[in-house]
Design a protein around this motif. Sequence first.
Motif, short mmCIF file in Angstrom:
data_model
loop_
_atom_site.label_atom_id
_atom_site.label_comp_id
_atom_site.label_asym_id
_atom_site.label_seq_id
_atom_site.Cartn_x
_atom_site.Cartn_y
_atom_site.Cartn_z
N GLY A 34 -0.32 4.23 -6.92
CA GLY A 34 0.09 5.21 -6.05
C GLY A 34 -0.66 4.88 -4.77
N ALA A 35 -0.86 6.01 -3.92
CA ALA A 35 -1.73 5.91 -2.70
C ALA A 35 -2.98 5.51 -2.95
CB ALA A 35 -1.41 7.18 -1.85
N GLU A 36 -3.61 5.87 -3.98
CA GLU A 36 -4.88 5.37 -4.29
C GLU A 36 -5.45 3.82 -4.37
OE1 GLU A 36 -3.48 4.65 -8.36
OE2 GLU A 36 -2.87 6.08 -6.46
N ALA A 37 -4.31 3.18 -4.59
CA ALA A 37 -4.52 1.59 -4.90
C ALA A 37 -3.29 0.91 -3.97
CB ALA A 37 -4.28 1.28 -6.51
N ASP B 102 0.17 13.37 -10.02
CA ASP B 102 -0.82 12.87 -9.21
C ASP B 102 -0.29 11.95 -7.88
OD1 ASP B 102 -2.87 14.26 -10.33
OD2 ASP B 102 -3.79 12.54 -11.38
N ARG B 103 0.49 11.09 -8.37
CA ARG B 103 0.96 10.07 -7.52
C ARG B 103 2.26 10.40 -7.04
NH1 ARG B 103 -2.30 8.30 -11.41
NH2 ARG B 103 -3.52 6.50 -11.05
N SER B 104 2.96 11.41 -7.60
CA SER B 104 4.23 11.80 -6.69
C SER B 104 3.90 13.11 -5.62
CB SER B 104 5.24 12.52 -7.89
OG SER B 104 4.62 13.51 -8.46
N LEU B 105 2.83 13.33 -5.93
CA LEU B 105 2.47 14.62 -4.87
C LEU B 105 3.31 15.80 -4.97
CD1 LEU B 105 1.46 12.42 -1.75
CD2 LEU B 105 0.00 13.23 -3.73
N SER B 106 3.81 16.10 -6.03
CA SER B 106 5.01 17.16 -6.45
C SER B 106 4.76 17.68 -7.61
CB SER B 106 6.17 16.64 -5.90
OG SER B 106 7.36 17.70 -6.39
N ASP B 107 5.20 18.99 -7.88
CA ASP B 107 5.23 19.21 -9.37
C ASP B 107 6.57 18.98 -10.03
OD1 ASP B 107 2.74 20.86 -8.92
OD2 ASP B 107 3.92 22.85 -8.15
N SER B 108 7.47 18.27 -9.38
CA SER B 108 8.65 17.86 -10.07
C SER B 108 8.92 16.48 -9.89
CB SER B 108 9.88 18.92 -9.61
OG SER B 108 9.65 20.29 -9.68
N PHE C 45 0.99 -1.27 0.09
CA PHE C 45 0.08 -0.02 0.14
C PHE C 45 1.02 1.38 0.05
CE2 PHE C 45 -2.34 -3.38 2.13
CZ PHE C 45 -3.74 -3.10 1.76
N PRO C 46 0.99 1.74 -0.98
CA PRO C 46 2.05 3.09 -1.16
C PRO C 46 1.49 4.23 -0.21
CG PRO C 46 1.65 2.09 -3.31
CD PRO C 46 0.71 1.66 -2.56
#
Length: 234
Positions: A71-74, A157-163, A47-48
């Motif tokens: 990602g954290a959604e799955a 979306d999954r990195s939770l960052s713009d970079s 579970f990420p």
Amino acid sequence: MQCTDIPLLQQLPLPAREQLLRHCEPFELVLSAELSTRGEPLAHAHFPIEGFLSLVVDVDSHPPLEVGMVGAEAMLGSELILGLAATPWRALVQGAGSSWRIGAQELRGQIQAIPALKALLQACLLARVHQQALAAACQRYHLIAPRLARWLLMSQDRSLSDSFHLTQEFMALMLGVRRVGVTEAAGHFQDVGLITYQRGELTVLNRKALEAEACSCYAADKAIYRRLVTCSSQ
């Protein structure tokens, strides 16, 4: 916060989540690490918490092709819900971070012991089936630039960052296209101020405009998840 922004484990009732986590252990997601191998038994589910994984398949002598993201959604290991031992793909860490890890047999036991967990993971698996069918059609019918925009948005979306760190070679492999196609599409996005890209470091500058460039599958993918998983559990 939209429905699709809520991490999977947070969708469980608190008592169920606490019971599950007592059987999990923290695990570091190291960039490029391989967490599962196609055709081999899956020892653990993940579970990420931060970071994300690419699910890739290898066909004959062709380069690997991404068929999904986790990602954290799955959860990585949704096939365990069906009692399957072997996994149909390789799971590679695309974004470094951490996860909660649980043994395959332990997860099966918890699925039987926690009805809310079983229902949530079944919904998550159903959403993945729908999303992968959509991804197959997307790869066949949509042009490289809209597909790249979609893929960058999914990664953001999954990195939770713009970079995040990405090479053009890796993007080409994940999209199943020649590198020159990715170079042209990424160059266009950079020229119009949507992204910056230098030495493997990509930054999204204008997310709204990038969403406008993405194919319809990006919004459809999020709608599938919202309908089948998160909002249905509330």
